[in-house]
Design a protein around this motif. Sequence first.
Motif, mmCIF file in Angstrom:
data_model
loop_
_atom_site.group_PDB
_atom_site.id
_atom_site.type_symbol
_atom_site.label_atom_id
_atom_site.label_comp_id
_atom_site.label_asym_id
_atom_site.label_seq_id
_atom_site.Cartn_x
_atom_site.Cartn_y
_atom_site.Cartn_z
ATOM 1 N N GLU A 235 0.844 -1.195 0.000
ATOM 2 C CA GLU A 235 0.000 0.000 0.000
ATOM 3 C C GLU A 235 0.881 1.246 0.000
ATOM 4 O O GLU A 235 2.011 1.222 0.505
ATOM 5 C CB GLU A 235 -0.931 0.005 1.231
ATOM 6 N N GLY A 236 0.365 2.288 -0.582
ATOM 7 C CA GLY A 236 1.023 3.585 -0.519
ATOM 8 C C GLY A 236 0.344 4.377 0.580
ATOM 9 O O GLY A 236 -0.800 4.789 0.431
ATOM 10 N N THR A 237 0.994 4.575 1.688
ATOM 11 C CA THR A 237 0.384 5.261 2.834
ATOM 12 C C THR A 237 1.467 5.581 3.843
ATOM 13 O O THR A 237 2.469 4.886 3.923
ATOM 14 C CB THR A 237 -0.663 4.357 3.529
ATOM 15 N N SER A 238 1.276 6.620 4.589
ATOM 16 C CA SER A 238 2.230 6.869 5.666
ATOM 17 C C SER A 238 1.529 6.720 6.990
ATOM 18 O O SER A 238 2.116 6.829 8.042
ATOM 19 C CB SER A 238 2.740 8.285 5.585
ATOM 20 N N GLY A 239 0.249 6.508 6.910
ATOM 21 C CA GLY A 239 -0.517 6.711 8.119
ATOM 22 C C GLY A 239 -0.951 5.441 8.810
ATOM 23 O O GLY A 239 -0.286 4.394 8.745
ATOM 24 N N ASN A 240 -2.078 5.571 9.448
ATOM 25 C CA ASN A 240 -2.576 4.502 10.285
ATOM 26 C C ASN A 240 -2.927 3.247 9.487
ATOM 27 O O ASN A 240 -2.856 2.145 10.022
ATOM 28 C CB ASN A 240 -3.806 5.003 11.050
ATOM 29 N N THR A 241 -3.313 3.416 8.230
ATOM 30 C CA THR A 241 -3.635 2.240 7.419
ATOM 31 C C THR A 241 -2.417 1.339 7.266
ATOM 32 O O THR A 241 -2.525 0.108 7.324
ATOM 33 C CB THR A 241 -4.140 2.660 6.029
ATOM 34 N N GLY A 242 -1.251 1.960 7.092
ATOM 35 C CA GLY A 242 -0.018 1.185 6.959
ATOM 36 C C GLY A 242 0.247 0.372 8.212
ATOM 37 O O GLY A 242 0.666 -0.797 8.135
ATOM 38 N N ILE A 243 -0.010 0.980 9.342
ATOM 39 C CA ILE A 243 0.222 0.288 10.610
ATOM 40 C C ILE A 243 -0.757 -0.886 10.746
ATOM 41 O O ILE A 243 -0.371 -2.002 11.081
ATOM 42 C CB ILE A 243 0.102 1.279 11.787
ATOM 43 N N GLY A 244 -2.022 -0.635 10.441
ATOM 44 C CA GLY A 244 -3.023 -1.700 10.512
ATOM 45 C C GLY A 244 -2.686 -2.847 9.576
ATOM 46 O O GLY A 244 -2.708 -4.023 9.963
ATOM 47 N N LEU A 245 -2.341 -2.505 8.327
ATOM 48 C CA LEU A 245 -2.000 -3.559 7.359
ATOM 49 C C LEU A 245 -0.768 -4.329 7.824
ATOM 50 O O LEU A 245 -0.709 -5.557 7.714
ATOM 51 C CB LEU A 245 -1.739 -2.950 5.973
ATOM 52 N N VAL B 71 5.338 -1.078 2.356
ATOM 53 C CA VAL B 71 4.632 0.201 2.412
ATOM 54 C C VAL B 71 5.472 1.269 1.709
ATOM 55 O O VAL B 71 6.661 1.417 1.988
ATOM 56 C CB VAL B 71 4.380 0.608 3.886
ATOM 57 N N PHE B 72 4.846 1.988 0.799
ATOM 58 C CA PHE B 72 5.491 3.144 0.181
ATOM 59 C C PHE B 72 4.980 4.376 0.909
ATOM 60 O O PHE B 72 3.762 4.589 1.008
ATOM 61 C CB PHE B 72 5.145 3.204 -1.320
ATOM 62 N N ALA B 73 5.911 5.149 1.442
ATOM 63 C CA ALA B 73 5.511 6.297 2.264
ATOM 64 C C ALA B 73 6.215 7.558 1.762
ATOM 65 O O ALA B 73 7.352 7.481 1.281
ATOM 66 C CB ALA B 73 5.878 6.048 3.723
ATOM 67 N N PRO B 74 5.549 8.701 1.870
ATOM 68 C CA PRO B 74 6.204 9.949 1.442
ATOM 69 C C PRO B 74 7.426 10.249 2.315
ATOM 70 O O PRO B 74 7.419 9.947 3.513
ATOM 71 C CB PRO B 74 5.127 11.008 1.671
ATOM 72 N N ALA B 75 8.440 10.857 1.709
ATOM 73 C CA ALA B 75 9.681 11.132 2.439
ATOM 74 C C ALA B 75 9.447 12.022 3.656
ATOM 75 O O ALA B 75 10.202 11.983 4.618
ATOM 76 C CB ALA B 75 10.687 11.780 1.499
ATOM 77 N N SER B 76 8.391 12.811 3.615
ATOM 78 C CA SER B 76 8.140 13.731 4.735
ATOM 79 C C SER B 76 7.474 13.043 5.929
ATOM 80 O O SER B 76 7.239 13.666 6.949
ATOM 81 C CB SER B 76 7.230 14.867 4.272
ATOM 82 N N THR B 77 7.168 11.770 5.787
ATOM 83 C CA THR B 77 6.497 11.060 6.878
ATOM 84 C C THR B 77 7.316 11.170 8.167
ATOM 85 O O THR B 77 8.531 11.013 8.155
ATOM 86 C CB THR B 77 6.341 9.563 6.502
ATOM 87 N N ALA B 78 6.625 11.429 9.258
ATOM 88 C CA ALA B 78 7.315 11.576 10.535
ATOM 89 C C ALA B 78 8.118 10.311 10.836
ATOM 90 O O ALA B 78 7.649 9.186 10.644
ATOM 91 C CB ALA B 78 6.290 11.836 11.635
ATOM 92 N N TYR C 61 6.760 -3.346 13.063
ATOM 93 C CA TYR C 61 5.863 -4.466 12.739
ATOM 94 C C TYR C 61 6.427 -5.329 11.617
ATOM 95 O O TYR C 61 5.750 -6.207 11.094
ATOM 96 C CB TYR C 61 4.489 -3.944 12.317
ATOM 97 N N GLY C 62 7.642 -5.031 11.201
ATOM 98 C CA GLY C 62 8.288 -5.853 10.188
ATOM 99 C C GLY C 62 8.006 -5.436 8.761
ATOM 100 O O GLY C 62 8.388 -6.136 7.821
ATOM 101 N N ALA C 63 7.342 -4.298 8.569
ATOM 102 C CA ALA C 63 7.047 -3.867 7.196
ATOM 103 C C ALA C 63 8.306 -3.317 6.541
ATOM 104 O O ALA C 63 9.185 -2.777 7.215
ATOM 105 C CB ALA C 63 5.967 -2.782 7.208
ATOM 106 N N GLU C 64 8.402 -3.505 5.217
ATOM 107 C CA GLU C 64 9.471 -2.856 4.457
ATOM 108 C C GLU C 64 8.934 -1.498 4.037
ATOM 109 O O GLU C 64 7.855 -1.412 3.439
ATOM 110 C CB GLU C 64 9.789 -3.658 3.193
ATOM 111 N N VAL C 65 9.679 -0.457 4.340
ATOM 112 C CA VAL C 65 9.206 0.889 4.018
ATOM 113 C C VAL C 65 10.086 1.487 2.932
ATOM 114 O O VAL C 65 11.308 1.516 3.065
ATOM 115 C CB VAL C 65 9.230 1.799 5.265
#
Length: 512
Positions: free
Chosen positions: A69-79, A92-99, A109-113
Amino acid sequence: MTIYESVLDAIGETPLLRLRRLGTGLRPAIYAKLEFQNIGGSVKDRAALSMIRAAERDGLLAPGGTVVEGTSGNTGIGLSLVAAHLGYRAVVFAPASTAAEKIRLLRAYGAEVHLVGDFVPRSHADHLANRAAAFAANTPGAWLAQQYDNPANPAAHYESTGPEIWRDTAGGVTHLVASVGTGGTISGTARFLKAASRGTVQVVAADPDHSTYGGGDGAAKYVEGAGHALHPDTTEDIWPQAFDTALVDRYFRVSDRDSILTARRAAREEGLLIGGTSGTALAAALRLAEELDESHTVVVIIPDSGRNYLSTYFDDGWLTSTGFAEPSDASETVRSLLPAPAAGDQIPGVHLLAADSSVRHASDELHRRGVPADEVVFLALDRGATFGTVHPREAVAAVTQRSLQAALERDPRSAGEPAALHGIPFTPVGAGTPIADLPTPTGGSAGLSLDGELLAVLVDGRIVAAVAAVPAFPSATPGQAENALQVETAGQVDDTSANGASWAGEPSSVRA
Ligand code: PMP
């Protein structure tokens, strides 16, 4: 006592909490639905589980598969957490500005970002959604969640959030208030509650005031996770299929200031630590409650906790650097550089050009507009609309016709280069920043912002242009104390906030 047999059982069945303190003086009962009690900490756990289960049912995701998924937010965490539990790989693909904190959480959680540049045009292969889609297409066994258009997202709330509210209020709920990101929460919950109540439950969408959902101009905003902004990739303004607008009876528009202030009030007055979009929804619920009486019961969705925002909405340095607050002591702030409202018209207005303008285009355009050679021109994101307001993060650099001409004379090949390369880089500065902390005293441009909106441009510590008449700073006059945001410590502007790095300014289409 509840015993869960797996983490997946700890998604949903969140409590309703009566807001006793914030509701004082208001006639209806106001209940907060505490979605941060989901095991991953947000409302999006429900959608994540539902989308993964639907993909399995539809044969799109099988053992050994990859959730993308492309997300930086809570959806990424849930997935990520559901994928971890079920043994899927999560990418997870996240924008570079993500905190940084959120990226760490995903990795925990073991996701590749994979970090992707911000503000890349939608048509570009490097746009977040395109990167995620290309990765999914080229990876055997991969499935792309697509929360914005995935029917299993609202379905999660039709099947769980709505029934829980109906059951826990014994059918007494009369009003639902929720913020809107993908629209999954409000659409699924509202559909159930309207059906259960034979259409009597009223649904209020709480929307950041620039969001196009509620009729705003589409400018960016600080409150992360809800609303719909216009960016180069979303200027067509395609709304998510997950959002069924027919279910919304009213939109309440809420400013960033009110959202942040209400979140802070909830912590200090109710003892309830909530996030920014919870502040948005709660501000709308409190406003709604003033119209209602004892016969009504309002349920407001609290999507996540304030713990996610300790370095932003709950941080004094961040509030000062974004212009939402000013120090309570007497230190002289950047605000004192601003012209008095009456004198504002002596300051030239800010000229805006699209952020990606070439030197040639910018120069021709300034010539066409008759802009004097030394007048500062701002390069900002072109929303394809008039710039009623400019978000500090949308501005990238300041140039003058003279600087563009000099570049062309030095090397005619610069005509095709981005004009921003030949300007002075831009730093957002909050109006409450002490002058002593101005990050660009010389040789740089700064955009001075109040309440997160750009007011004026400073070059070498001098105001050279004003976007708008400068409003009075909201102050703590007696009886209005709730409108004031004052911070105790002067001069604590932390660099990461001052340059906007802590703002997850990704386009709205990837934020939920
Ligand atoms: N608040 C926060 C903090 C969120 O992360 C989201 C999801 N983007 C929402 C509100 C909105 O939820 P939904 O996508 O279901 O509309």
